[in-house]
Design a protein around this motif. Sequence first.
Motif, mmCIF file in Angstrom:
data_model
loop_
_atom_site.group_PDB
_atom_site.id
_atom_site.type_symbol
_atom_site.label_atom_id
_atom_site.label_comp_id
_atom_site.label_asym_id
_atom_site.label_seq_id
_atom_site.Cartn_x
_atom_site.Cartn_y
_atom_site.Cartn_z
ATOM 1 N N TYR A 380 -3.318 -2.667 2.387
ATOM 2 C CA TYR A 380 -3.039 -1.153 2.331
ATOM 3 C C TYR A 380 -1.544 -0.945 1.832
ATOM 4 N N GLN A 381 -1.521 0.120 0.753
ATOM 5 C CA GLN A 381 -0.196 0.258 0.386
ATOM 6 C C GLN A 381 0.557 1.269 1.481
ATOM 7 N N VAL A 382 1.651 1.297 1.871
ATOM 8 C CA VAL A 382 2.466 2.042 2.712
ATOM 9 C C VAL A 382 3.701 2.846 1.854
ATOM 10 N N ILE A 383 3.605 4.100 1.720
ATOM 11 C CA ILE A 383 4.288 4.880 0.789
ATOM 12 C C ILE A 383 5.633 4.981 1.770
ATOM 13 N N LYS A 412 5.473 0.833 -1.217
ATOM 14 C CA LYS A 412 5.825 1.640 -2.242
ATOM 15 C C LYS A 412 6.817 2.781 -1.953
ATOM 16 N N ALA A 413 8.139 2.461 -2.256
ATOM 17 C CA ALA A 413 9.188 3.395 -1.950
ATOM 18 C C ALA A 413 9.213 4.419 -3.312
ATOM 19 N N LEU A 414 9.342 5.821 -3.008
ATOM 20 C CA LEU A 414 9.476 6.767 -3.902
ATOM 21 C C LEU A 414 10.373 7.552 -3.121
ATOM 22 N N ASP A 415 11.058 8.694 -4.006
ATOM 23 C CA ASP A 415 11.912 9.658 -3.601
ATOM 24 C C ASP A 415 10.714 10.725 -2.841
#
Length: 545
Positions: A380-383, A412-415
């Motif tokens: 799983y991807q963790v935002i 997954k790092a995002l603003d």
Amino acid sequence: MRKRWLWAFVAIPCALLLSGCGGSSKSSSKTGGTFRMGTSSGIDSLNPYVAFNQDAYATFQYIYPILVQYDATNKHFVPFFASSWKATDGGKTWTFDTVANAKWSDGKPLTAEDAAWTINTDIKYAAGGAANEAGLIAHITHADAPDPNTLVIHYKQAAGNVLGQFQQFFILPKHIWSRHTGHKGADLKTFANSPPVVGSGPFTLVKYQKNEIALFKRNDSYWGTKPKIDAFGLRMFSNDDAMISALKAHEIDAINVVPATGIKTLKDAGFEVSDVPGLDQTDFIINSTPQKLHNRELLNLKVKEAFAHAVDRAQIIRVVFLGTAKPAYSIIPPPTGDWSNPNLKPETFDLGLANKILDGLGYKKGADGIRVADGHNMSYQVITPTSVSSANRTFQIMQPDFRKIGVRLTQKALDATAAFAEMSAPDNKYLNFDLALWDWTALIDPDFMLSVTTCAQYGGWSDSGYCDKNYDALYSQQQLTPNQTARRALVWKMQKYLYDKRPYIWLANDDSVAAVSPKWAGFVNTPQGPFNELSIRSLTTLHRK
């Protein structure tokens, strides 16, 4: 880029605000000057119908009129734009006397009609453009202003959270916002509300650059007690080390939320550091929408239970927060007082139990050690939003422990804006994302935090996609329970309900830690920090020593 950022913060206040930058011209005075504060959260939008971050809501607290605010104990409501209030008709009618002869920052009269218009507009468009405010006007039929200084609010039934709701309700200038209700209210969300923002608080927002700076000038036409400072600036950092360095170099005067790694170095450097129990909690979000398209095993309550036992809260608190936090376990944190359910406890960290639960579900490990559920790997991807400074290290702690139970996590790092957009996609249906790390900052009254897991908050405050009609019925019931003892019992029941359903696995309830230069006095820390949604006390009492 960094040099331009610094130039904008230091030079523009002098030109725009005509006040002493860095205190050079008024260093011997207890009034005046420009106060500069650093934050890692930031203002994501100046539009109350769009904004998500806490700093945005603290900004609205300072630039818009609000009926009531909290007192110095953060437990009792006191007058703000409303000078007094009373309930009649068995609690179904509330009458607020508002401040006379008040003005908006553009000189137009501020009256009870502005408040009535804001309430009625939010009711009309609660399912659309005003979704962010829907919880605040629930059960209200309409509001009216029989005269400029009287606001009358009519409820379908007697409510138990009236003052708590209106402590968060920002009154907007009708003559500005009435132009932006087109497309059935959808235009409320598209109005940029660019500076100078027309408001009527102790400060006026005169400049804003997203992710960089916000500049506030004292509003000399403000109807309340005037601030002692001429202006304050909020400088937004995406890097904690840079923020700490800026304070040590005296480029800023304070930090709103000090990262744990900076506490000792700032104390050693002579800054005043305050540490109080906080209302902020970090959380591990599990997409819980019943319509989830992929990896639907994440909806299984036993899978969520296993995940909860794979979280080492003690290590997170020790490593990420350096001890300035406590284990979290409920959507309503203990610093809210009696509203927090004392019967709930954090799940134990027990990898053996987590493995046993997943084994019992028949999810066998493959040759690579990763389990298979319903024909696919449990990967799983963790935002993670970049504005949450604890997220990276928290993920680094959780990732190897989940690997030990046969679950692969990738980050997954995002603003913040992009993170929420991906989580709520497509079209606010929350169909695609799996997991996320974020945080919530609670209020004292529990209604707001309990609202974020209602079906009505799809496209609004919901970040988990959780929707449960039984829970929604409990939420409505607690709103319509004027007896606060009975309401508390319902609030405790709702916390237990969410504890079992686990749209969130709560991680750490971190302290509110702030730092300020010893040159300033009257800097008030609160469970939400100095720059907060509870009251305007900190930046209106602030002054030079």
